[in-house]
Design an enzyme around this catalytic site. Sequence first.
Site, PDB file in Angstrom:
ATOM      1  N   GLU A 208       0.897  -1.147  -0.027  1.00 36.88           N
ATOM      2  CA  GLU A 208      -0.070   0.137  -0.011  1.00 36.88           C
ATOM      3  C   GLU A 208       0.746   1.240   0.081  1.00 36.88           C
ATOM      4  OE1 GLU A 208      -3.228   0.305  -0.005  1.00 36.88           O
ATOM      5  OE2 GLU A 208      -3.864  -1.971   0.014  1.00 36.88           O
ATOM      6  N   CYS A 242      -1.939   9.684   2.743  1.00 36.51           N
ATOM      7  CA  CYS A 242      -1.574   9.181   1.386  1.00 36.51           C
ATOM      8  C   CYS A 242      -2.578   9.397   0.076  1.00 36.51           C
ATOM      9  CB  CYS A 242      -1.568   7.547   1.557  1.00 36.51           C
ATOM     10  SG  CYS A 242      -2.866   6.662   1.896  1.00 36.51           S
TER      11      CYS A 242
HETATM   12  P1  NAD Z   1       8.169   4.667   5.126  1.00 43.86           P
HETATM   13  O1  NAD Z   1       7.914   4.008   4.000  1.00 43.86           O
HETATM   14  O2  NAD Z   1       9.266   5.722   5.553  1.00 43.86           O
HETATM   15  O3  NAD Z   1       7.939   3.880   6.416  1.00 43.86           O
HETATM   16  C1  NAD Z   1       6.841   2.610   6.314  1.00 43.86           C
HETATM   17  C2  NAD Z   1       7.348   1.682   7.399  1.00 43.86           C
HETATM   18  O4  NAD Z   1       8.571   1.086   7.134  1.00 43.86           O
HETATM   19  C3  NAD Z   1       7.315   2.303   8.702  1.00 43.86           C
HETATM   20  O5  NAD Z   1       7.054   1.223   9.808  1.00 43.86           O
HETATM   21  C4  NAD Z   1       9.154   2.190   8.792  1.00 43.86           C
HETATM   22  O6  NAD Z   1       9.586   2.042  10.134  1.00 43.86           O
HETATM   23  C5  NAD Z   1       9.724   1.325   7.889  1.00 43.86           C
HETATM   24  N1  NAD Z   1      10.945   1.443   7.156  1.00 43.86           N
HETATM   25  C6  NAD Z   1      11.113   2.565   6.776  1.00 43.86           C
HETATM   26  N2  NAD Z   1      12.334   2.777   6.084  1.00 43.86           N
HETATM   27  C7  NAD Z   1      12.629   1.408   6.276  1.00 43.86           C
HETATM   28  C8  NAD Z   1      13.816   0.673   5.646  1.00 43.86           C
HETATM   29  N3  NAD Z   1      14.918   1.297   5.125  1.00 43.86           N
HETATM   30  N4  NAD Z   1      13.888  -0.574   5.836  1.00 43.86           N
HETATM   31  C9  NAD Z   1      12.924  -1.206   6.552  1.00 43.86           C
HETATM   32  N5  NAD Z   1      11.881  -0.524   6.849  1.00 43.86           N
HETATM   33  C10 NAD Z   1      11.836   0.728   6.646  1.00 43.86           C
HETATM   34  O7  NAD Z   1       6.629   5.535   5.107  1.00 43.86           O
HETATM   35  P2  NAD Z   1       6.045   6.599   5.970  1.00 43.86           P
HETATM   36  O8  NAD Z   1       7.203   7.774   6.128  1.00 43.86           O
HETATM   37  O9  NAD Z   1       5.879   5.857   7.211  1.00 43.86           O
HETATM   38  O10 NAD Z   1       4.744   6.845   5.438  1.00 43.86           O
HETATM   39  C11 NAD Z   1       4.567   7.932   4.369  1.00 43.86           C
HETATM   40  C12 NAD Z   1       4.410   7.299   3.166  1.00 43.86           C
HETATM   41  O11 NAD Z   1       3.300   5.979   3.391  1.00 43.86           O
HETATM   42  C13 NAD Z   1       3.966   8.078   1.957  1.00 43.86           C
HETATM   43  O12 NAD Z   1       4.482   7.830   0.750  1.00 43.86           O
HETATM   44  C14 NAD Z   1       2.416   7.637   2.014  1.00 43.86           C
HETATM   45  O13 NAD Z   1       1.879   7.898   0.768  1.00 43.86           O
HETATM   46  C15 NAD Z   1       2.416   6.403   2.270  1.00 43.86           C
HETATM   47  N6  NAD Z   1       1.060   5.710   2.818  1.00 43.86           N
HETATM   48  C16 NAD Z   1       0.445   4.864   2.004  1.00 43.86           C
HETATM   49  C17 NAD Z   1      -0.989   4.486   2.296  1.00 43.86           C
HETATM   50  C18 NAD Z   1      -1.779   3.683   1.752  1.00 43.86           C
HETATM   51  O14 NAD Z   1      -2.686   3.115   2.068  1.00 43.86           O
HETATM   52  N7  NAD Z   1      -1.466   3.118   0.403  1.00 43.86           N
HETATM   53  C19 NAD Z   1      -1.193   4.915   3.711  1.00 43.86           C
HETATM   54  C20 NAD Z   1      -0.496   5.666   4.512  1.00 43.86           C
HETATM   55  C21 NAD Z   1       0.850   6.210   4.041  1.00 43.86           C
END
Ligand code: NAD
Length: 475
Positions: A208, A242
């Site tokens: 997602e 998002c």
């Molecule tokens: P992110 O990708 O930075 O982090 C998401 C998760 O992954 C967190 O739990 C984080 O701890 C983990 N993570 C981050 N970097 C990592 C790595 N290098 N290795 C392993 N795990 C890692 O996203 P975010 O900043 O938490 O959220 C914002 C993003 O999420 C935006 O792009 C938004 O559009 C998207 N989002 C999508 C939806 C959806 O339903 N499609 C919903 C909410 C947010």
Amino acid sequence: MFQDLVKSQKLFFDSQQTKSLHFRQKALKKLKDSILSHKQEILQALSEDLGKHFVEGYMSEVAQVLEEISHALKDLKKYTKPQKVKTPITHFGGRSEVVYEPYGVVLVISPWNYPFALSLIPLVGAIASGNCVILKPSSYSKNTETILEQILCECFASEYVCMVKGGHQETQALLEEKLDYIFFTGSVPVGKIVMEKASKNLIPLTLELGGKNPCILDKDVDLDMSVKRIVWGKFFNSGQTCIAPDFLLAHKSHQNELIAKIMHYLQEFFGEEKMQSSSYGKIITQRHYTRAKELLEVECGEVIGGGFDDEKHKIEPTIINFKNLEKNHEGLLCRVMQEEIFAPILPIFFYEDIKECIDLIKTYPKPLALYLFSQDKKLQRKIVEEIPYGGGCMNDCIVQVANAYLPFGGVGHSGMGSYHGSANFETFSHKKSIYYAPKFELPLRYPPYSKKIFGIAREKILDFLFAGGKDGMAK
Ligand code: NAD
């Protein structure tokens, strides 16, 4: 690092307990009761992490999870039973069914922007489908992480449902394990890492993700209602949604009125001192706040708003007026149009011909959401049919997510797979197809194939069965 945890969950899953209807019902009811009894603490945590007003926190997070639990409880009986499907005449006398089989140990990785809902909605789907779950929420939403841990520890034994705290290192370590399913919500770059890791053990997954969601404001609209809804959807959770409209493409006929109307609704929602409003949220961390501020360093448009509160990490609802779409191709060089904004900043472009909009939207990867404000039914069809995107609304924005009857998910760069409502069962279950054969059988399949059956050539019988009597095979 997490071998023992995964092993204990696999053992528990193998005990078959999670599969019974009663066990799943009990787990979901327990979770619901615990959420209700911790409601105030959850809302407080959301307020501390993201400055969410209690009403906003309830509407967009707590209520969504409760709704999802009700849905799951309602559908549960149906999905725990094999689903009968038709059996063709070629399998005469047999019967066929699809069994919704839980995958086993599921890892749910969630982001910080809706830290409660985006952790628990997939968790509800995974439990309802009969899986064991490891939840890894974002460490940025610390207060929500704490209350989530408390709720899950109160409700479940760790060999059934367990939460892991920590940062990227912990997430990466979890991804090394031989899990049975991964459900990831987050950004596109991290989604790619997750998918790469999953591929090593061929673990099925849902992604997602995010992207740049276009919002089109056609000439044929109720301008007041449309602007009110766009302003609400964009600046909800301070733009950190998002599915928020990322940029606005407005028809030139609105050029004189649009900005004033946006300002009018911002004032109505958040008052004169917008950043002081208890209804207006904050940016999650210093790093995200600094990034959002940098997005406002644009030369290709006029910035309207752009007030900052460094201490509270707040950015005033801000508009960037790009004046016309022609400039837009230069504008694309602007950082604000190159990445997902995810902040209270709304770039606006004015267009003359809808083709300009469609062409611009298609220069980006397939978005998670698209919004069209228009009463023109033909245009509504055209947009749905011509532009690929996850999902969206006509004449509204972001509310599609709250309809559990609509599967929620992206396509291409905005993700793969979907969930919510019955899609939550579909996602967390393997559909196992079973055919029950009768004792009786047609001698058709056994060699020698040249031997006639009841004096009829086999090709004739095959044509009758598969081609409705047309002699395709006999040729
Ligand atoms: P992110 O990708 O930075 O982090 C998401 C998760 O992954 C967190 O739990 C984080 O701890 C983990 N993570 C981050 N970097 C990592 C790595 N290098 N290795 C392993 N795990 C890692 O996203 P975010 O900043 O938490 O959220 C914002 C993003 O999420 C935006 O792009 C938004 O559009 C998207 N989002 C999508 C939806 C959806 O339903 N499609 C919903 C909410 C947010």
